[in-house]
Motif scaffolding. Structure first.
Motif, mmCIF file in Angstrom:
data_model
loop_
_atom_site.group_PDB
_atom_site.id
_atom_site.type_symbol
_atom_site.label_atom_id
_atom_site.label_comp_id
_atom_site.label_asym_id
_atom_site.label_seq_id
_atom_site.Cartn_x
_atom_site.Cartn_y
_atom_site.Cartn_z
ATOM 1 N N ILE A 86 51.800 34.539 30.542
ATOM 2 C CA ILE A 86 51.001 35.761 30.409
ATOM 3 C C ILE A 86 49.519 35.453 30.573
ATOM 4 C CG2 ILE A 86 50.270 37.519 28.754
ATOM 5 C CD1 ILE A 86 53.154 37.529 27.699
ATOM 6 N N LEU A 87 49.065 34.351 29.978
ATOM 7 C CA LEU A 87 47.655 33.975 30.121
ATOM 8 C C LEU A 87 47.314 33.711 31.581
ATOM 9 C CD1 LEU A 87 44.916 33.164 28.915
ATOM 10 C CD2 LEU A 87 45.831 30.846 28.607
ATOM 11 N N TRP A 88 48.179 33.015 32.292
ATOM 12 C CA TRP A 88 47.933 32.728 33.709
ATOM 13 C C TRP A 88 47.855 34.030 34.517
ATOM 14 C CZ3 TRP A 88 50.965 33.481 38.152
ATOM 15 C CH2 TRP A 88 50.464 32.854 39.308
ATOM 16 N N PHE B 32 44.930 38.316 37.422
ATOM 17 C CA PHE B 32 44.767 39.741 37.681
ATOM 18 C C PHE B 32 43.472 40.308 37.100
ATOM 19 C CE2 PHE B 32 49.678 40.132 37.679
ATOM 20 C CZ PHE B 32 49.719 39.623 38.970
ATOM 21 N N ALA B 33 42.565 39.442 36.655
ATOM 22 C CA ALA B 33 41.352 39.919 35.981
ATOM 23 C C ALA B 33 40.445 40.716 36.898
ATOM 24 C CB ALA B 33 40.581 38.737 35.390
ATOM 25 N N LEU B 34 40.471 40.465 38.206
ATOM 26 C CA LEU B 34 39.590 41.147 39.149
ATOM 27 C C LEU B 34 40.269 42.310 39.845
ATOM 28 C CD1 LEU B 34 37.901 38.023 40.788
ATOM 29 C CD2 LEU B 34 37.317 39.217 38.668
ATOM 30 N N ALA B 35 41.456 42.693 39.367
ATOM 31 C CA ALA B 35 42.183 43.782 40.020
ATOM 32 C C ALA B 35 41.471 45.126 39.830
ATOM 33 C CB ALA B 35 43.609 43.867 39.471
ATOM 34 N N ALA B 36 40.945 45.378 38.640
ATOM 35 C CA ALA B 36 40.280 46.662 38.399
ATOM 36 C C ALA B 36 39.036 46.849 39.275
ATOM 37 C CB ALA B 36 39.931 46.807 36.917
ATOM 38 N N PRO B 37 38.116 45.869 39.378
ATOM 39 C CA PRO B 37 36.991 46.047 40.313
ATOM 40 C C PRO B 37 37.439 46.209 41.757
ATOM 41 C CG PRO B 37 36.512 44.286 38.757
ATOM 42 C CD PRO B 37 37.935 44.652 38.560
ATOM 43 N N ALA B 38 38.481 45.468 42.174
ATOM 44 C CA ALA B 38 38.975 45.625 43.547
ATOM 45 C C ALA B 38 39.535 47.016 43.767
ATOM 46 C CB ALA B 38 40.038 44.563 43.836
ATOM 47 N N LEU B 39 40.235 47.547 42.768
ATOM 48 C CA LEU B 39 40.782 48.897 42.892
ATOM 49 C C LEU B 39 39.682 49.944 42.949
ATOM 50 C CD1 LEU B 39 43.892 50.289 41.168
ATOM 51 C CD2 LEU B 39 41.760 51.527 40.837
ATOM 52 N N MET B 40 38.622 49.743 42.165
ATOM 53 C CA MET B 40 37.545 50.729 42.117
ATOM 54 C C MET B 40 36.657 50.669 43.356
ATOM 55 S SD MET B 40 37.718 52.554 39.361
ATOM 56 C CE MET B 40 36.067 53.229 39.481
ATOM 57 N N LEU B 41 36.249 49.483 43.773
ATOM 58 C CA LEU B 41 35.226 49.336 44.800
ATOM 59 C C LEU B 41 35.792 49.253 46.207
ATOM 60 C CD1 LEU B 41 32.858 46.818 42.984
ATOM 61 C CD2 LEU B 41 32.653 49.298 43.136
ATOM 62 N N GLU B 42 37.011 48.774 46.347
ATOM 63 C CA GLU B 42 37.612 48.668 47.673
ATOM 64 C C GLU B 42 38.628 49.762 47.953
ATOM 65 O OE1 GLU B 42 39.117 44.824 48.658
ATOM 66 O OE2 GLU B 42 37.531 43.762 47.600
ATOM 67 N N TRP C 239 40.356 28.147 36.636
ATOM 68 C CA TRP C 239 39.756 27.598 35.415
ATOM 69 C C TRP C 239 38.343 28.108 35.200
ATOM 70 C CZ3 TRP C 239 42.378 25.700 31.618
ATOM 71 C CH2 TRP C 239 43.609 25.089 31.853
ATOM 72 N N ARG C 240 37.603 28.287 36.283
ATOM 73 C CA ARG C 240 36.247 28.835 36.135
ATOM 74 C C ARG C 240 36.314 30.279 35.635
ATOM 75 N NH1 ARG C 240 32.523 31.753 39.197
ATOM 76 N NH2 ARG C 240 30.350 31.180 38.740
ATOM 77 N N THR C 241 37.219 31.068 36.219
ATOM 78 C CA THR C 241 37.386 32.451 35.777
ATOM 79 C C THR C 241 37.836 32.506 34.326
ATOM 80 O OG1 THR C 241 37.995 33.054 38.047
ATOM 81 C CG2 THR C 241 38.512 34.635 36.312
ATOM 82 N N PHE C 242 38.775 31.643 33.967
ATOM 83 C CA PHE C 242 39.248 31.598 32.577
ATOM 84 C C PHE C 242 38.114 31.239 31.619
ATOM 85 C CE2 PHE C 242 40.649 28.706 29.181
ATOM 86 C CZ PHE C 242 41.378 29.591 28.402
ATOM 87 N N GLY C 243 37.290 30.275 31.977
ATOM 88 C CA GLY C 243 36.191 29.874 31.106
ATOM 89 C C GLY C 243 35.184 30.990 30.888
ATOM 90 N N ALA D 292 33.093 43.004 36.660
ATOM 91 C CA ALA D 292 32.612 43.456 37.964
ATOM 92 C C ALA D 292 31.758 42.394 38.644
ATOM 93 C CB ALA D 292 31.828 44.759 37.795
ATOM 94 N N LEU D 293 30.905 41.712 37.889
ATOM 95 C CA LEU D 293 30.060 40.682 38.486
ATOM 96 C C LEU D 293 30.871 39.435 38.854
ATOM 97 C CD1 LEU D 293 26.785 40.930 36.375
ATOM 98 C CD2 LEU D 293 27.188 41.675 38.721
ATOM 99 N N LEU D 294 31.932 39.145 38.127
ATOM 100 C CA LEU D 294 32.827 38.070 38.533
ATOM 101 C C LEU D 294 33.455 38.378 39.885
ATOM 102 C CD1 LEU D 294 34.881 36.781 35.454
ATOM 103 C CD2 LEU D 294 33.726 35.409 37.185
ATOM 104 N N TYR D 295 33.841 39.620 40.078
ATOM 105 C CA TYR D 295 34.396 40.049 41.365
ATOM 106 C C TYR D 295 33.369 39.876 42.483
ATOM 107 C CZ TYR D 295 35.389 43.529 44.979
ATOM 108 O OH TYR D 295 35.558 44.177 46.175
#
Length: 403
Positions: free
Chosen positions: A258-260, A265-275, A295-299, A370-373
């Motif tokens: 689940i953590l993985w 999927f952390a950037l799915a919402a910005p992709a759905l909104m902006l693209e 790992w960078r995204t997780f951190g 959003a800025l991570l995206y």
């Protein structure tokens, strides 16, 4: 954004696994190369000597640029400062720049982002307070001296009561997060370009994506629940000590999976909104952007949620203590029983604290997403060039080819 290049699906991009062609040096020539090559007999190398005239003397040459006078060029290996039309520089971002960019965007557009977040938080908190007062069951008292079957029965009843109490509150919090994230994502997309945005403009752009965003959240929730059920289900069905051990191992394995998935999927919402992606396409898009940077995204996400938790904790404790004193609840009695019946003073005061936390921290977390995206698309797809053109920066017209 629909009026800015670079916010649409780029199609085949470096994130698809393709790499740009790299020029390679030509093959060495044979000794008997045809004419046009260097002759094997070369004149002796010239010797360099400093000018005989002192600086400023008659006949002295002006100093060459970069050699003690004149305009200096950037040092070898250094990059010129990136353009910054908005809250972030248009280049790959550091962790501090992502966190600071979210705060800067909310500070620059506080009427739009925080005003909307405040309105949503008040509505959700009023509904939550009424549910806690009239609909949710009273906490189950657990006898610490119970043993055997009685202890198992009390633990099961307490877990069931807690689940029934948390499910409606969690559902309301989810909708509050969705509405806040939709507006904040639009605000971030405008803030990156340095453009103003009003609440009506942000809502007009976010409104068509609310239902897909709800569908995305529900789909991720169903996937998470299914994985957890598969992990602990077989052990619970066995009903023995070996089954309990198997359920524990399944729970640990399910948490890892689940953590993985949550990070992927952390950037799915910005992709759905902006693209303007569909739900499934947004999940695939997020997984593709996060691939190679898990790992960078997780951190960054872990640091964000730790900050959110600490700030929420620091704000909630004073309001909780004030609410207990106003409601006449003894703190020692509360710690011993674990669940006294709270009155209106406690619910109202703690509700004010929750509104403050939700208004400030939910938009901050959504801004970091959003800025991570944006950062991942800059790193993988050179989105900074599209953003520079959309911002109207000099030297970034539509005819400038990508390097």
């Amino acid at each position: 954004m629909n009026d800015s290049p670079g916010w649409a699906t780029p199609g085949s991009a470096p994130s698809d696994g393709q790499e740009a062609a790299i020029p390679r040096p030509s093959e060495p020539q044979d000794a008997g190369a045809p004419t046009g090559q260097w002759s094997p007999e070369q004149p002796p190398p010239g010797q360099w000597s400093p000018p005989s005239n002192p600086a400023g003397g008659p006949g002295a040459r002006p100093p060459a640029p970069g050699w003690g006078g004149g305009p200096q060029r950037p040092a070898w290996g250094t990059k010129p400062a990136a353009a910054k039309p908005g809250v972030i520089p248009l280049r790959p971002l550091g962790v501090g720049e992502i966190l600071d960019g979210s705060v800067s965007a909310l500070r620059a557009h506080w009427r739009t982002a925080l005003g909307f977040s405040l309105a949503v938080s008040v509505v959700i908190q009023v509904a939550t307070t009424l549910m806690q007062r009239y609909l949710l069951p009273e906490p189950t008292n657990v006898d610490p001296n119970a043993t055997g079957t009685e202890a198992l029965r009390q633990a099961s009843e307490s877990a069931r009561t807690t689940l029934f109490s948390l499910a409606p509150v969690s559902l309301l919090a989810m909708f509050a997060t969705l509405f806040t994230a939709s507006i904040v994502t639009v605000v971030i997309s405008r803030s990156v370009l340095g453009r103003p945005v009003t609440l009506s403009d942000a809502w007009a752009e976010a409104r068509p994506r609310i239902l897909p965003l709800v569908g995305l959240t529900l789909l991720v929730t169903v996937i998470t629940a299914t994985i957890m059920t598969v992990g602990i289900g077989p052990g619970l069905l066995m009903g023995s000590e070996a089954g309990a051990a198997l359920a524990f191992l399944g729970f640990a394995a399910a948490c890892v999976v689940i953590l993985w998935l949550q990070v992927s999927f952390a950037l799915a919402a910005p992709a759905l909104m902006l693209e303007r992606q569909s739900v499934v396409s947004a999940l695939r898009r997020s997984a593709k952007l996060v691939r190679g940077a898990w790992w960078r995204t997780f951190g960054i996400l872990a640091l964000t949620y730790v900050l959110v938790f600490l700030l929420s904790f620091l704000v909630s404790i004073p309001f909780g203590l004030i609410g207990m004193l106003a409601d006449g609840i003894d703190i020692s009695e509360f710690l011993e029983s674990g669940g006294p019946s709270f009155g209106w003073p406690f619910l109202i005061i703690t509700g004010i604290g929750e509104v403050i936390v939700s208004t400030l921290l939910y938009p901050f977390a959504a801004g970091v997403m959003a800025l991570l995206y944006v950062d991942q698309r800059i790193r993988r797809e050179a989105l900074d060039l599209d953003l520079a053109r959309a911002a109207g920066l000099p030297g970034h017209d539509t005819d400038t080819p990508r390097s």
